[in-house]
Scaffold this motif. Sequence first.
Motif, PDB file in Angstrom:
ATOM      1  N   PRO A 163       0.813  -1.233   0.000  1.00 57.84           N
ATOM      2  CA  PRO A 163       0.000   0.000   0.000  1.00 57.84           C
ATOM      3  C   PRO A 163       0.845   1.281   0.000  1.00 57.84           C
ATOM      4  N   HIS A 164       2.010   1.241   0.684  1.00 60.84           N
ATOM      5  CA  HIS A 164       2.838   2.436   0.722  1.00 60.84           C
ATOM      6  C   HIS A 164       3.310   2.821  -0.678  1.00 60.84           C
ATOM      7  N   ARG A 165       3.735   1.838  -1.449  1.00 56.68           N
ATOM      8  CA  ARG A 165       4.186   2.101  -2.813  1.00 56.68           C
ATOM      9  C   ARG A 165       3.030   2.595  -3.677  1.00 56.68           C
ATOM     10  N   LEU A 166       1.867   1.989  -3.495  1.00 50.85           N
ATOM     11  CA  LEU A 166       0.682   2.396  -4.259  1.00 50.85           C
ATOM     12  C   LEU A 166       0.319   3.852  -3.988  1.00 50.85           C
ATOM     13  N   LEU A 167       0.358   4.241  -2.722  1.00 49.72           N
ATOM     14  CA  LEU A 167       0.017   5.619  -2.352  1.00 49.72           C
ATOM     15  C   LEU A 167       1.045   6.602  -2.907  1.00 49.72           C
ATOM     16  N   ARG A 168       2.309   6.234  -2.861  1.00 54.89           N
ATOM     17  CA  ARG A 168       3.349   7.115  -3.376  1.00 54.89           C
ATOM     18  C   ARG A 168       3.170   7.334  -4.886  1.00 54.89           C
ATOM     19  N   GLU A 169       2.892   6.257  -5.617  1.00 56.46           N
ATOM     20  CA  GLU A 169       2.709   6.386  -7.063  1.00 56.46           C
ATOM     21  C   GLU A 169       1.498   7.257  -7.377  1.00 56.46           C
ATOM     22  N   ALA A 170       0.409   7.057  -6.618  1.00 59.26           N
ATOM     23  CA  ALA A 170      -0.791   7.868  -6.840  1.00 59.26           C
ATOM     24  C   ALA A 170      -0.515   9.336  -6.538  1.00 59.26           C
ATOM     25  N   SER A 171       0.248   9.594  -5.457  1.00 60.45           N
ATOM     26  CA  SER A 171       0.569  10.968  -5.089  1.00 60.45           C
ATOM     27  C   SER A 171       1.408  11.630  -6.170  1.00 60.45           C
ATOM     28  N   GLU A 172       2.405  10.898  -6.700  1.00 59.88           N
ATOM     29  CA  GLU A 172       3.265  11.458  -7.736  1.00 59.88           C
ATOM     30  C   GLU A 172       2.479  11.762  -9.001  1.00 59.88           C
TER      31      GLU A 172
ATOM     32  N   ASP B 103      11.126  12.584   8.424  1.00 58.45           N
ATOM     33  CA  ASP B 103      10.620  12.934   9.755  1.00 58.45           C
ATOM     34  C   ASP B 103       9.110  12.853   9.834  1.00 58.45           C
ATOM     35  N   VAL B 104       8.419  13.090   8.716  1.00 57.73           N
ATOM     36  CA  VAL B 104       6.961  13.115   8.737  1.00 57.73           C
ATOM     37  C   VAL B 104       6.351  12.145   7.739  1.00 57.73           C
ATOM     38  N   SER B 105       7.182  11.378   7.044  1.00 62.30           N
ATOM     39  CA  SER B 105       6.679  10.494   6.000  1.00 62.30           C
ATOM     40  C   SER B 105       5.786   9.407   6.584  1.00 62.30           C
ATOM     41  N   PRO B 106       4.695   9.061   5.907  1.00 60.46           N
ATOM     42  CA  PRO B 106       3.830   7.958   6.351  1.00 60.46           C
ATOM     43  C   PRO B 106       4.626   6.667   6.484  1.00 60.46           C
ATOM     44  N   ARG B 107       4.195   5.811   7.384  1.00 64.11           N
ATOM     45  CA  ARG B 107       4.930   4.584   7.638  1.00 64.11           C
ATOM     46  C   ARG B 107       3.959   3.433   7.890  1.00 64.11           C
TER      47      ARG B 107
ATOM     48  N   ILE C 259      -7.534  -3.793  16.328  1.00 60.60           N
ATOM     49  CA  ILE C 259      -8.826  -3.109  16.307  1.00 60.60           C
ATOM     50  C   ILE C 259      -9.937  -4.138  16.168  1.00 60.60           C
ATOM     51  N   ASP C 260     -10.948  -3.995  16.993  1.00 60.22           N
ATOM     52  CA  ASP C 260     -12.125  -4.883  16.928  1.00 60.22           C
ATOM     53  C   ASP C 260     -11.714  -6.344  17.028  1.00 60.22           C
ATOM     54  N   GLY C 261     -10.725  -6.625  17.869  1.00 61.30           N
ATOM     55  CA  GLY C 261     -10.300  -7.998  18.088  1.00 61.30           C
ATOM     56  C   GLY C 261      -9.450  -8.580  16.979  1.00 61.30           C
ATOM     57  N   LYS C 262      -8.936  -7.735  16.077  1.00 65.04           N
ATOM     58  CA  LYS C 262      -8.157  -8.238  14.950  1.00 65.04           C
ATOM     59  C   LYS C 262      -6.867  -7.436  14.816  1.00 65.04           C
ATOM     60  N   ASP C 263      -5.809  -8.125  14.337  1.00 66.90           N
ATOM     61  CA  ASP C 263      -4.570  -7.439  13.981  1.00 66.90           C
ATOM     62  C   ASP C 263      -4.706  -6.924  12.554  1.00 66.90           C
ATOM     63  N   ILE C 264      -4.553  -5.598  12.393  1.00 63.10           N
ATOM     64  CA  ILE C 264      -4.723  -4.960  11.090  1.00 63.10           C
ATOM     65  C   ILE C 264      -3.438  -4.223  10.727  1.00 63.10           C
ATOM     66  N   THR C 265      -2.917  -4.460   9.540  1.00 66.97           N
ATOM     67  CA  THR C 265      -1.749  -3.728   9.074  1.00 66.97           C
ATOM     68  C   THR C 265      -2.186  -2.630   8.112  1.00 66.97           C
ATOM     69  N   GLY C 266      -1.302  -1.668   7.902  1.00 63.89           N
ATOM     70  CA  GLY C 266      -1.625  -0.603   6.969  1.00 63.89           C
ATOM     71  C   GLY C 266      -0.591   0.504   7.027  1.00 63.89           C
ATOM     72  N   VAL C 267      -0.908   1.609   6.372  1.00 60.74           N
ATOM     73  CA  VAL C 267      -0.022   2.767   6.327  1.00 60.74           C
ATOM     74  C   VAL C 267      -0.677   3.921   7.066  1.00 60.74           C
TER      75      VAL C 267
ATOM     76  N   ASN D 127      -6.518  -4.114   4.167  1.00 60.25           N
ATOM     77  CA  ASN D 127      -7.706  -4.760   3.594  1.00 60.25           C
ATOM     78  C   ASN D 127      -8.484  -3.798   2.699  1.00 60.25           C
ATOM     79  N   SER D 128      -7.826  -2.704   2.263  1.00 58.99           N
ATOM     80  CA  SER D 128      -8.360  -1.712   1.323  1.00 58.99           C
ATOM     81  C   SER D 128      -9.387  -0.767   1.943  1.00 58.99           C
ATOM     82  N   VAL D 129      -9.419  -0.675   3.278  1.00 62.03           N
ATOM     83  CA  VAL D 129     -10.261   0.330   3.933  1.00 62.03           C
ATOM     84  C   VAL D 129      -9.411   1.599   4.109  1.00 62.03           C
ATOM     85  N   PHE D 130      -9.955   2.724   3.664  1.00 62.91           N
ATOM     86  CA  PHE D 130      -9.257   4.007   3.754  1.00 62.91           C
ATOM     87  C   PHE D 130     -10.050   4.939   4.681  1.00 62.91           C
ATOM     88  N   VAL D 131      -9.328   5.667   5.535  1.00 62.73           N
ATOM     89  CA  VAL D 131      -9.984   6.565   6.494  1.00 62.73           C
ATOM     90  C   VAL D 131      -9.255   7.914   6.492  1.00 62.73           C
ATOM     91  N   THR D 132     -10.000   8.998   6.401  1.00 62.67           N
ATOM     92  CA  THR D 132      -9.446  10.342   6.573  1.00 62.67           C
ATOM     93  C   THR D 132     -10.185  11.019   7.720  1.00 62.67           C
TER      94      THR D 132
END
Length: 365
Positions: free
Chosen positions: A274-283, A303-307, A313-321, A344-349
């Motif tokens: 997902p990190h690579r996908l977001l970077r490509e979309a941003s560029e 210093d501030v780059s997403p990681r 959350i909700d009883g589950k281990d969730i990975t993401g950026v 899992n392709s859920v995006f939150v702002t």
Amino acid sequence: MSVLTDVQQMEEDLRHRSEKLNVEFKAWMDISKSNKDGQAKIARHIAAIANYGGGRLYFGVDDDGNPEPLSEAFGPEHYRSDATHNLLKTRLGPALQCEVHFTEFTNGVTYPVVHIPSHGATPIGAKDENSFMHVYVRSIGPESVKVSNYQQWDIILKRCMRFRDVEAVQTREEDDLTRTQAMTKAITESVTASVLKILAENMGLAPAAGQDVDWTTIAALTEGARQEFVRQINAFDFGTTETDQQVREIADKHVAAGYALLGAESNFLTLERPHRLLREASEEMDKVASFGWHDFIVLTNSDVSPRTRLWFIDGKDITGVEGMRVDAKTIYFGEYDYWRAYGNSVFVTTRAGLFYVRSYPASLK
């Protein structure tokens, strides 16, 4: 620098027992319409102080800075805001909005204090007792005098030009923001139309989401990001400025939006890298939008780059950026915001309030 209370400010202004260029003392006096001379005198002082850059005018204080006893003829009600504003409205030009504070001093007497703002892009004029308009400035004494030489004009006009420069910058920023919003809307509409066209021509329209969508997970992941956003805001070391108070309110006044990419069976799609996908979309977005991509923007500053992160959350281990953490920022691009892109392709702002690009105090680093 700490903000003084009205009483502390009055003590400071009276401390040297003499007037300053931004402070004028006046004994209890008649400022009603029937006293044209009195109104003209007050208008002259207020205009001159405004042209100096702002200050205060005290009633009930003699020229040596001694607070006088309460006047039986002219009590505080004689200087109420509507009476003072009527004087300003009829005697000053352009209009100047002053505040009248009634300060109960340490001697138990309440004194009217006119708080005078600075002039703006043009000098403030005042009508004399014959209703002729003049421009006044503060001079050594101190006293309020008509502008009479080029040095006085030079000082006030340079200050007016600085105000005009600020207004010009603000206008350009507003124009740039309007153009950016219009560009973003046009890009969004164009991309949406293209995607729908491709779906219709090659795959058929995607099925409408029904009851099989796992809204519980989407809601839980959205709430997880929102709670972290609120925690970051509450962790700020707030000061007493107006901006500090606005930021403090974000903990109660914000919005969170969560959405997901779903497959044909309304199941979550797995995001690979997902990190690579977001970077490509941003560029790619940066090539067509001069202000960048607001949501899920990926910066190169380490210093501030997403990681990549792991959450429970909700009883589950969730990975993401995770996006730029609010409490790590020193520059804000448009808004205070925080985002997550889950694997899992859920995006939150999560965001609050539109702000111009600005630096925030070191206490928020």
